[in-house]
Design a protein around this motif. Structure first.
Motif, short mmCIF file in Angstrom:
data_model
loop_
_atom_site.label_atom_id
_atom_site.label_comp_id
_atom_site.label_asym_id
_atom_site.label_seq_id
_atom_site.Cartn_x
_atom_site.Cartn_y
_atom_site.Cartn_z
N GLY A 225 -2.19 53.01 12.89
CA GLY A 225 -1.49 52.31 11.82
C GLY A 225 -2.28 51.13 11.29
O GLY A 225 -1.95 50.58 10.24
N ASN B 41 -10.96 45.63 3.40
CA ASN B 41 -9.98 46.26 2.50
C ASN B 41 -8.79 45.33 2.32
O ASN B 41 -7.93 45.25 3.20
CB ASN B 41 -9.52 47.61 3.09
N PRO B 42 -8.72 44.60 1.21
CA PRO B 42 -7.61 43.64 1.04
C PRO B 42 -6.24 44.29 1.19
O PRO B 42 -5.33 43.67 1.74
CB PRO B 42 -7.81 43.12 -0.38
N SER B 43 -6.10 45.54 0.75
CA SER B 43 -4.80 46.20 0.87
C SER B 43 -4.43 46.36 2.35
O SER B 43 -3.31 46.03 2.76
CB SER B 43 -4.83 47.57 0.19
N GLY B 44 -5.36 46.83 3.14
CA GLY B 44 -5.11 47.00 4.57
C GLY B 44 -4.93 45.67 5.27
O GLY B 44 -4.10 45.54 6.18
N GLU C 71 -3.70 42.88 4.01
CA GLU C 71 -2.36 42.35 3.72
C GLU C 71 -1.30 43.11 4.53
O GLU C 71 -0.31 42.53 4.98
CB GLU C 71 -2.06 42.46 2.23
N GLN C 72 -1.52 44.40 4.70
CA GLN C 72 -0.57 45.18 5.53
C GLN C 72 -0.51 44.63 6.95
O GLN C 72 0.55 44.59 7.56
CB GLN C 72 -1.01 46.65 5.60
N GLN C 73 -1.65 44.20 7.47
CA GLN C 73 -1.66 43.69 8.83
C GLN C 73 -0.89 42.37 8.93
O GLN C 73 -0.37 42.03 9.99
CB GLN C 73 -3.09 43.53 9.35
N ASP D 164 1.84 41.65 6.94
CA ASP D 164 3.24 42.12 6.96
C ASP D 164 3.60 42.60 8.36
O ASP D 164 4.68 42.33 8.88
CB ASP D 164 3.43 43.30 5.99
N SER D 165 2.67 43.33 8.93
CA SER D 165 2.91 43.95 10.22
C SER D 165 3.04 42.93 11.34
O SER D 165 3.93 43.04 12.20
CB SER D 165 1.75 44.91 10.50
N ALA E 274 6.47 41.32 10.97
CA ALA E 274 7.57 42.19 11.42
C ALA E 274 7.60 42.30 12.94
O ALA E 274 8.66 42.25 13.56
CB ALA E 274 7.43 43.58 10.80
#
Lengths: 160, 725
Positions: B62, B628-631, B633-635, B637-638, B641
């Motif tokens: 993930g 990877n800025p998208s990945g 930023e997901q981290q 958020d992650s 959470a």
């Protein structure tokens, strides 16, 4: 022998009446996109559309599927809403580990079919009994809004 | 033709990962079209059709590793993104140290993948330059094409690949200078996104092989329980049941599908001896930890006079922080599929496993079955979350044992959610005693942090007696304690190892979450006592020498200071908030590398147990180069959470030697409605390399939120989880 309609096709299955649809899908018919997460209706990973409404396939005995049609995540692109959702999911790079995402996609398809312009509260409501351990929630909300907007801007002729 | 191999090895992070590059000349090609390809090593293959295939030994759990590692390679090589695909490595002679953990994949893969990409690029350029009779230096590779600008000639990678495969790999190729506008630093959708969205992504549970059977295992209800007996005969007669077999972990029911296996299992009527841990109650352990926190521990760091003179200081503060047991609760339950076959050489075993430790699975299964390592093949699938749980091989061993009882048939062992909660390797409960003292000028003069906890040992088993008495071992197991970045002249950190009956394992952010929770909340308490702004106080405490040596780590205080200043600005720190709302801050340097800080904004309803709503989290992170800025930023958020799940109710309790949790509703995890707005800001890179993100985004969230709760309501929370009904 029972017959169950999955993604527009009828499948004959030789299984006990009480066997949940989840396991019929996954272990007998090979639709592994529908996931097992809790077996108790608490995580939403096993969601499928039943006549357009999201239901928990882990809580649905095979005997109760008679007379209904089911759509799994594999066939979401057969609906305009499903196509818009898939596109939004890719555009916004929503998934992390991805395991919960089929369930969220199904719940979202149900939601935007009923609510063309869902509020954040309605999105949270539709996802209330779903669970993502990776924390994709902010992008999930965004993607539902994006897909709903795409759907609204797409003129769909009746019956198409 | 002799085979020339060049081994380039890089030792990895805490988990000891090692990347081995094997270089094989194309002369080994057997003549068919597919192998008439440039295969400079086991990791990278460029086909005559221009396809670029990267084989990675990192497990996708993930964190986006299959995407970020591919990006690093593609950028260096000059590949066209759409032509690059990624394959999952299996353990073998070329891949002896696969493993995913410690947020080390991108950090440690960086140099290796760039080198591999540069080598392959130079080989392609060499062929093109020779063909065209031009200097190599005048050729360049971009977007999957080699070009010679002056003559306007160009050749696609595929046209050069076969010939390039005959060249020796250059030992020290020039690396491409870092640039903007390339693949690195651009937003890329994860490579598995499409398969995830259409349901075709294959996780461990989705493995389907011809003739496959399914098994569910009844294990002792208590930790360390022992099987006395069960009713095999009755269960064997149930529909769908193929066999009932006893394995070291319990009793396995093998059936034609998972549901019939699970249903039949519930009819086993197994009888158990509860075993040696049957009296264990986590409430007793919590009390024990609290008690132990008042007694001295093994000193892991001592600056100046430690806490010796604390009693002589005019102002003192002391607090104990408490942290419970946590489970990983990855959404994909533990599972593995195994096939045991027999041939002239004896047994061999093939496994399909969602694992963070493929080689660990391979060697332990070989040991379990008593067969040679090379007779065990491990295929790594996608993982529905990992979080450290899949660093254990227990479920793969079960599958191997069960499959041996059904030779020639693949058997999938699938855990139920209850199995997952009852048989985890938990994040340990801990207690932290913090003390601080300051002079009449409000300058902190002493700091003490003592951690009391059980320790995991990622190598399997519990830590040894030697380890538990070793200050270095204990120091390295207490991130967030000994590496406190704050400059206080007299400082002492200690560890009190406290064995427990509960199996302990690595959890996301490993040792940091409980320690950073305690430390960063206590800094906030200190700020309140000193009537100082919490960011101001931290800046003041970071004003010492800009580099701090703490054990093997070098803590860059100046970098953390800069990050806090950015966080203050980005979060609108000074702006007024209405009554009932508050802001809090926390920061850390994760394992010496990734610098991270959060500001939380919360709303707290009135009353001593007023409901807490987390409104917003602003993160500022210095993780070096963001691939990877998208990945990335997901981290963030992650991490948010993950932390909020632990803050509000996600703990696991034990009574009479067993976990009380049976499903998600027993240990509330964060749902969509509880997710705050998250803003992630990344500091500009000045280190020219990436650092980890999966774990570093976790630990500072909880203290930032709790400090905000104090600012909003005056409630100081020192114990997790927080009931928030």
């Amino acid at each position: 022998m029972r017959s169950v309609e999955i993604n527009g096709r009828r499948h004959s299955v030789d299984a006990p009446d009480e066997m949940p649809l989840l396991w019929v899908l996954r272990d007998l018919l090979g639709f592994t996109g529908t996931k097992y997460g809790c077996g108790a209706g608490q995580c939403g990973a096993c969601s499928v559309l039943e006549d357009g409404r999201a239901v928990r396939s882990c809580q649905l005995p095979l005997a109760a599927t008679a007379g209904h049609g089911y759509v799994t995540v594999e066939a979401l692109d057969t609906h305009a809403a499903g196509r818009a959702l898939r596109q939004a999911w890719l555009e916004l790079d929503v998934a992390q580990c991805g395991y919960c995402q089929p369930g969220f996609l199904i719940a979202a398809a149900d939601l935007i079919a009923r609510r063309p312009q869902p509020t954040d509260a309605e999105i949270d409501g539709a996802f209330a009994a779903h669970l993502c351990r990776c924390g994709t929630y902010p992008r999930l909300r965004q993607a539902v809004r994006l897909a709903a907007a795409t759907l609204r801007s797409t003129t769909v002729a009746p019956g198409s | 033709m002799t085979t020339r191999r060049q081994f380039l090895q890089t030792a990895g992070a805490a988990t000891g990962l090692l990347l081995t590059f094997r270089w094989t000349p194309a002369a080994e090609a057997d003549g068919n079209a597919a192998s008439q390809a440039l295969a400079p090593n086991g990791w990278l293959r460029i086909g005559p059709d221009g396809s670029v295939e990267l084989t990675v030994g990192k497990s996708e759990i993930g964190q986006g590793v299959r995407t970020s590692l591919t990006m690093i390679l593609a950028e260096e090589l000059g590949a066209r993104w759409s032509a690059v695909s990624v394959r999952q490595a299996s353990p073998g002679p070329e891949f002896q140290r696969l493993g995913t953990g410690g947020s080390g994949s991108v950090m440690w893969g960086w140099a290796n993948l760039r080198l591999a990409g540069a080598q392959a690029r130079e080989m392609l350029l060499t062929v093109a330059a020779r063909r065209w009779g031009v200097p190599l230096a005048d050729c360049e590779a971009t977007d999957g094409v080699v070009r010679h600008a002056a003559s306007g000639r160009s050749a696609a990678f595929g046209e050069l690949a076969v010939e390039a495969g005959g060249l020796p790999a250059p030992v020290a190729p020039a690396l491409r200078p870092l640039r903007s506008g390339g693949i690195l630093g651009s937003r890329r959708v994860r490579v598995d996104a499409r398969a995830i969205a259409d349901g075709s992504a294959i996780y461990g549970v989705d493995v389907r092989r011809p003739g496959q059977l399914y098994a569910s295992i009844e294990r002792p209800p208590t930790i360390g329980g022992r099987l006395l007996g069960y009713d095999a005969a009755a269960v064997r007669r149930l529909p769908g049941v193929v066999d009932v077999v006893q394995i070291p972990e319990g009793i396995a029911v093998i059936a034609t599908n998972s549901w019939q296996a699970m249903s039949a299992r519930s009819r086993l009527e197994a009888r158990w001896d509860p075993g040696p841990h049957a009296a264990f109650d986590s409430r007793d352990f919590t009390a024990e930890l609290r008690q132990a926190a008042t007694r001295p521990g093994v000193v892991t760091r001592r600056d100046g006079r430690g806490t010796d003179d604390l009693g002589a200081l005019p102002h003192r503060l002391e607090a104990i922080y408490e942290y419970p047991f946590f489970a990983h609760a990855a959404l994909e339950p533990m599972n593995a599929t195994a096939l045991v076959e027999r041939d002239a050489a004896g047994e061999r075993c093939t496994l399909w496993v969602p694992t963070q430790t493929p080689n660990g699975v391979q060697s332990r299964v070989a040991e379990r079955l008593g067969i040679a390592l090379e007779r065990v093949e491990v295929q790594v699938t996608l993982s529905g979350g990992g979080f450290g749980r899949r660093l254990h091989w227990d479920y793969a061993l079960e599958a191997a044992s069960v499959a041996r009882a059904a030779p020639g048939r693949p058997v999938q062992v699938l855990w139920t959610r209850s199995d997952d909660y009852r048989h985890g390797y938990f994040q340990s409960a801990s207690a932290h005693r913090l003390v601080a003292g300051w002079d009449d000028n409000g300058t902190p003069r002493a700091w003490g942090h003592r951690k009391v906890s059980a320790l995991h040992n990622a190598r399997g088993g519990a830590p040894t007696a030697e380890e538990l008495a070793d200050p270095i071992y204990l120091r390295d197991s207490s991130w967030g304690v000994y590496d406190v970045p704050y400059a206080i002249a007299n400082l002492q950190t200690e560890y009190v190892p406290r064995p427990t009956h509960v199996p302990i394992g690595p959890w996301r952010a490993v040792y940091a979450p409980s320690s950073i929770f305690a430390r960063e909340c206590f800094v906030d308490e200190l700020a309140v006592a000193l009537r100082a702004d919490p960011i101001e106080l931290r800046l003041r405490l970071l004003a010492g020498p800009s580099t701090l040596a703490a054990g093997d780590l070098r803590i860059d205080r100046a970098r953390l200071r800069k990050l806090l200043e950015a966080l203050r600005e980005r979060s609108g720190w000074g702006a007024a908030l209405p009554a009932g709302r508050g802001r809090g801050v926390a920061c850390e340097v994760y394992d010496g590398d990734t610098h991270v800080g959060y500001v939380a904004e919360v709303t707290v309803e009135p009353g001593p147990t007023g409901r807490i709503r987390v409104d917003r989290l602003i993160a500022v992170i210095d993780a070096g180069l963001v691939v990877n800025p998208s990945g990335a930023e997901q981290q963030v958020d992650s991490g948010v959470a993950w932390s909020l799940s632990s803050l509000f109710g996600g703990a696991v309790e034990f009574r009479e030697g067993r976990a009380t949790a049976a499903n998600f509703n027993d240990v509330p995890v964060l749902r969509c409605a509880g997710m705050p707005a998250v803003e992630a800001h990344f500091m500009p890179d000045d280190r020219e390399r990436p650092f980890g993100l999966g774990e570093p985004t976790v630990a500072t969230v909880v203290p930032a939120v709790l400090n905000a709760v104090f600012a909003a309501s005056g409630r100081r929370i020192r114990r997790l989880p927080v009931a928030n009904g």
